[in-house]
Scaffold this active site. Structure first.
Site, short mmCIF file in Angstrom:
data_model
loop_
_atom_site.label_atom_id
_atom_site.label_comp_id
_atom_site.label_asym_id
_atom_site.label_seq_id
_atom_site.Cartn_x
_atom_site.Cartn_y
_atom_site.Cartn_z
N LYS A 16 -13.15 0.50 -31.05
CA LYS A 16 -12.26 0.92 -29.99
C LYS A 16 -11.15 1.69 -30.54
O LYS A 16 -10.37 1.17 -30.17
CB LYS A 16 -12.11 -0.48 -29.42
N LYS A 42 -16.94 -12.76 -40.55
CA LYS A 42 -18.05 -12.82 -40.84
C LYS A 42 -18.88 -12.11 -40.29
O LYS A 42 -20.05 -12.01 -40.04
CB LYS A 42 -18.58 -14.39 -40.42
N ASP A 87 -18.05 -12.84 -32.82
CA ASP A 87 -17.33 -13.77 -32.09
C ASP A 87 -16.60 -14.28 -31.19
O ASP A 87 -15.18 -13.29 -31.62
CB ASP A 87 -17.39 -14.93 -33.58
N ARG A 103 -22.25 -15.50 -32.33
CA ARG A 103 -22.19 -14.14 -33.61
C ARG A 103 -24.03 -14.04 -33.52
O ARG A 103 -23.97 -13.72 -33.89
CB ARG A 103 -21.97 -15.03 -34.53
N GLU A 111 -17.57 -2.88 -41.52
CA GLU A 111 -16.98 -3.89 -40.93
C GLU A 111 -18.07 -3.59 -38.90
O GLU A 111 -18.68 -3.08 -38.99
CB GLU A 111 -15.40 -3.59 -40.85
N ASP A 112 -17.60 -4.82 -38.55
CA ASP A 112 -18.48 -5.14 -37.05
C ASP A 112 -17.87 -4.34 -36.26
O ASP A 112 -18.43 -3.54 -35.55
CB ASP A 112 -18.30 -6.95 -36.88
N PHE A 169 -13.40 -7.13 -24.58
CA PHE A 169 -13.91 -7.65 -25.60
C PHE A 169 -15.24 -8.10 -25.98
O PHE A 169 -15.82 -8.84 -24.68
CB PHE A 169 -12.96 -9.35 -25.42
N VAL A 170 -15.77 -8.07 -27.04
CA VAL A 170 -17.07 -7.89 -26.84
C VAL A 170 -17.95 -8.99 -28.07
O VAL A 170 -16.67 -9.66 -28.78
CB VAL A 170 -18.11 -6.75 -27.46
N ASP A 208 -10.92 -1.94 -34.22
CA ASP A 208 -9.75 -2.19 -33.07
C ASP A 208 -8.36 -1.76 -33.38
O ASP A 208 -8.08 -0.44 -33.01
CB ASP A 208 -9.33 -3.82 -33.04
P1 IMP Z 1 -8.00 -4.34 -36.19
O1 IMP Z 1 -7.62 -5.15 -37.87
O2 IMP Z 1 -7.22 -4.76 -35.22
O3 IMP Z 1 -8.64 -3.31 -36.56
O4 IMP Z 1 -9.05 -6.16 -35.84
C1 IMP Z 1 -10.34 -5.53 -35.92
C2 IMP Z 1 -11.09 -7.28 -36.15
O5 IMP Z 1 -10.83 -7.72 -35.26
C3 IMP Z 1 -12.54 -7.54 -36.56
O6 IMP Z 1 -12.94 -7.39 -37.40
C4 IMP Z 1 -13.26 -8.75 -35.81
O7 IMP Z 1 -13.14 -9.80 -36.51
C5 IMP Z 1 -11.94 -8.54 -34.59
N1 IMP Z 1 -12.33 -7.97 -33.32
C6 IMP Z 1 -11.79 -6.89 -32.26
N2 IMP Z 1 -12.13 -6.67 -31.94
C7 IMP Z 1 -13.55 -8.13 -30.46
C8 IMP Z 1 -13.84 -7.96 -30.05
O8 IMP Z 1 -14.19 -7.51 -28.95
N3 IMP Z 1 -14.63 -9.02 -30.35
C9 IMP Z 1 -14.86 -10.56 -31.60
N4 IMP Z 1 -13.74 -9.64 -32.37
C10 IMP Z 1 -13.13 -8.55 -32.44
MG MG Z 2 -14.55 -8.87 -38.32
#
Ligand code: IMP
Ligand code: MG
Length: 172
Positions: free
Chosen positions: A129, A41, A157, A163, A97-98, A150-151, A101
């Site tokens: 990040k 979301k 969220d 959110r 994507e939001d 962590f944001v 990570d």
């Molecule tokens: P990845 O698969 O490790 O790249 O993670 C991506 C997903 O993790 C994002 O779509 C977010 O939903 C969540 N995420 C990663 N970092 C944060 C953060 O700092 N705050 C909130 N959600 C995060």
């Molecule tokens: Mg996400």
């Protein structure tokens, strides 16, 4: 528990950057119809703001995956919750994507969508990040690169909370 949220990116800065990104997308796609795919979301606030300012003809679809459970650390296990409503074969697809990570979520989705043979497939993320990356993928465009904090807010969220904050904040 008393929670204090410190502003990392304020609303004005966010919205200015999103409008710049919309203009850059219009330049890149040059009027070609675009299927904008939001990852639920977290991406919804970004996606709405972004597409509102675009002149490119867009259609919207959504896909839902989760990997965080209720914590601040990715579990590494991706749950596929909801597929797209429409096929993307032959379409120009932009995955929205939001935050990027480790990159695991996006690489998982890119593999799934590529197999459906879109005309093109690109990724845009509001936040990145880069220091956390485990899978080497690069978005076509990034709103802001941030440090390993962590944001929350503007779609992001912590355990489904925060959110709807109109800015990006850090939980203390
Ligand atoms: P990845 O698969 O490790 O790249 O993670 C991506 C997903 O993790 C994002 O779509 C977010 O939903 C969540 N995420 C990663 N970092 C944060 C953060 O700092 N705050 C909130 N959600 C995060
Ligand atoms: Mg996400």
């Amino acid at each position: 528990m008393d929670v204090n949220i410190e502003t990392l990116i304020d609303q004005e800065t966010l919205e200015k950057r999103v409008r710049e990104m919309a203009a850059e997308l219009d330049d890149r796609y040059k009027g070609k119809p675009l299927r904008v795919v939001g990852i639920l979301k977290g991406s919804v606030y970004f996606l709405c703001e972004l597409t509102k300012y675009m002149k490119t003809p867009v259609t919207l679809d959504f896909i839902s995956v989760s990997s965080y459970g209720n914590g601040m650390e990715s579990t590494g296990v991706i749950h596929f919750n909801k597929d797209l409503d429409e096929p993307v074969t032959g379409q120009h697809v932009l995955l929205v994507e939001d935050i990027m990570d480790t990159g695991r979520t996006l690489s998982y989705l890119i593999n799934i969508l590529k197999a459906r043979k879109p005309a093109s497939l690109e990724v845009i993320t509001l936040l990145d990040k880069p220091s956390r990356r485990l899978v080497p993928i690069e978005p076509m465009m990034t709103g802001f690169q941030i440090a390993d904090r962590f944001v929350v807010g503007y779609g992001l969220d912590y355990a489904q909370q925060y959110r709807n904050l109109p800015f990006i904040g850090v939980i203390n």
